[in-house]
Design a protein around this motif. Structure first.
Motif, mmCIF file in Angstrom:
data_model
loop_
_atom_site.group_PDB
_atom_site.id
_atom_site.type_symbol
_atom_site.label_atom_id
_atom_site.label_comp_id
_atom_site.label_asym_id
_atom_site.label_seq_id
_atom_site.Cartn_x
_atom_site.Cartn_y
_atom_site.Cartn_z
ATOM 1 N N LEU A 1 45.315 35.688 42.583
ATOM 2 C CA LEU A 1 44.389 36.796 42.360
ATOM 3 C C LEU A 1 44.780 37.618 41.138
ATOM 4 O O LEU A 1 43.933 38.110 40.418
ATOM 5 N N LYS B 1 43.534 35.951 37.715
ATOM 6 C CA LYS B 1 42.086 35.918 37.526
ATOM 7 C C LYS B 1 41.712 34.944 36.422
ATOM 8 O O LYS B 1 42.085 33.796 36.461
ATOM 9 N N LYS C 1 34.323 30.428 38.763
ATOM 10 C CA LYS C 1 35.170 30.356 39.957
ATOM 11 C C LYS C 1 36.356 31.315 39.806
ATOM 12 O O LYS C 1 36.730 31.986 40.758
ATOM 13 N N THR C 2 36.924 31.412 38.613
ATOM 14 C CA THR C 2 38.035 32.342 38.396
ATOM 15 C C THR C 2 37.567 33.788 38.480
ATOM 16 O O THR C 2 38.354 34.674 38.771
ATOM 17 N N GLU C 3 36.294 34.014 38.217
ATOM 18 C CA GLU C 3 35.712 35.352 38.287
ATOM 19 C C GLU C 3 35.162 35.676 39.685
ATOM 20 O O GLU C 3 34.603 36.742 39.892
ATOM 21 N N PHE C 4 35.297 34.732 40.593
ATOM 22 C CA PHE C 4 34.781 34.887 41.959
ATOM 23 C C PHE C 4 33.276 35.162 41.964
ATOM 24 O O PHE C 4 32.776 35.942 42.761
ATOM 25 N N SER C 5 32.548 34.508 41.051
ATOM 26 C CA SER C 5 31.088 34.681 40.999
ATOM 27 C C SER C 5 30.384 33.346 40.776
ATOM 28 O O SER C 5 29.348 33.279 40.122
ATOM 29 N N ARG D 1 26.799 32.985 50.416
ATOM 30 C CA ARG D 1 27.007 33.015 48.957
ATOM 31 C C ARG D 1 25.821 33.729 48.302
ATOM 32 O O ARG D 1 25.259 33.244 47.337
#
Length: 174
Positions: free
Chosen positions: A8, A11, A65-69, A109
């Motif tokens: 986390l 990021k 995916k790294t931005e959680f979006s 989602r």
């Protein structure tokens, strides 16, 4: 626990191997990806150029995916698949799956769309057509283009691809 939390803090400074987002290659046990700067540079020309290039799309998915979006690009891709469906029964089934996964206010989602768009889409899905998702897909596309795409162009993943020739081989599991 420490390892789980460590991901986390990084990021978008670290990113997964984006080849996991490429379609599987059935013919080879090993898949090699070679990208030249000449292939990567045009991705900055427009968002649609990025989405139309299979490696550009894979890199953008990895970035989101790294931005959680990543729900936005996953929704957009589901809509692209939906447009290809020909039979009314399959359209209805896929439309309901997309609605339940991405549109419903309790969707796991959920994409960020306004109430009016959500309601218009809900109405259009009573008798779905291949264009039933066009309005909401366009809104999500616009959101990604204005928000995520500029961040992607400044991200480490894109800059690394831009500044070095990228070669990666992955052995497919059998």
């Amino acid at each position: 626990m420490k390892t789980r939390l460590g991901c986390l803090s990084n990021k978008s400074d670290s990113y997964p191997d984006f080849t996991e987002f490429l379609p599987p290659d059935q013919d080879r046990a090993t898949r090699c990806l070679k990208l030249s700067k000449d292939e990567v540079v045009p991705w900055a020309d427009s968002f649609d150029v990025l989405l139309s290039h299979k490696y550009g799309l894979a890199a953008f998915r990895a970035f989101l995916k790294t931005e959680f979006s990543d729900e936005n690009i996953e929704f957009w891709m589901a809509c692209e698949e939906y447009k290809k469906i020909k039979t009314p029964a399959k359209l209805m089934n896929k439309a309901n799956k997309i609605y339940n996964e991405f549109i419903d206010v309790k969707a796991p989602r959920e994409v960020n769309i306004d109430f009016r768009t959500r309601e218009v889409m809900k109405q259009s899905l009573t008798e779905p057509t291949p264009s039933s998702l066009n309005e909401v897909q366009a809104r999500v596309h616009s959101l990604m283009e204005k928000d995520s795409y500029p961040r992607f162009l400044h991200s480490k993943i894109y800059q690394d691809l831009l500044n070095t020739q990228y070669t990666h081989c992955q052995r497919n599991s059998v």
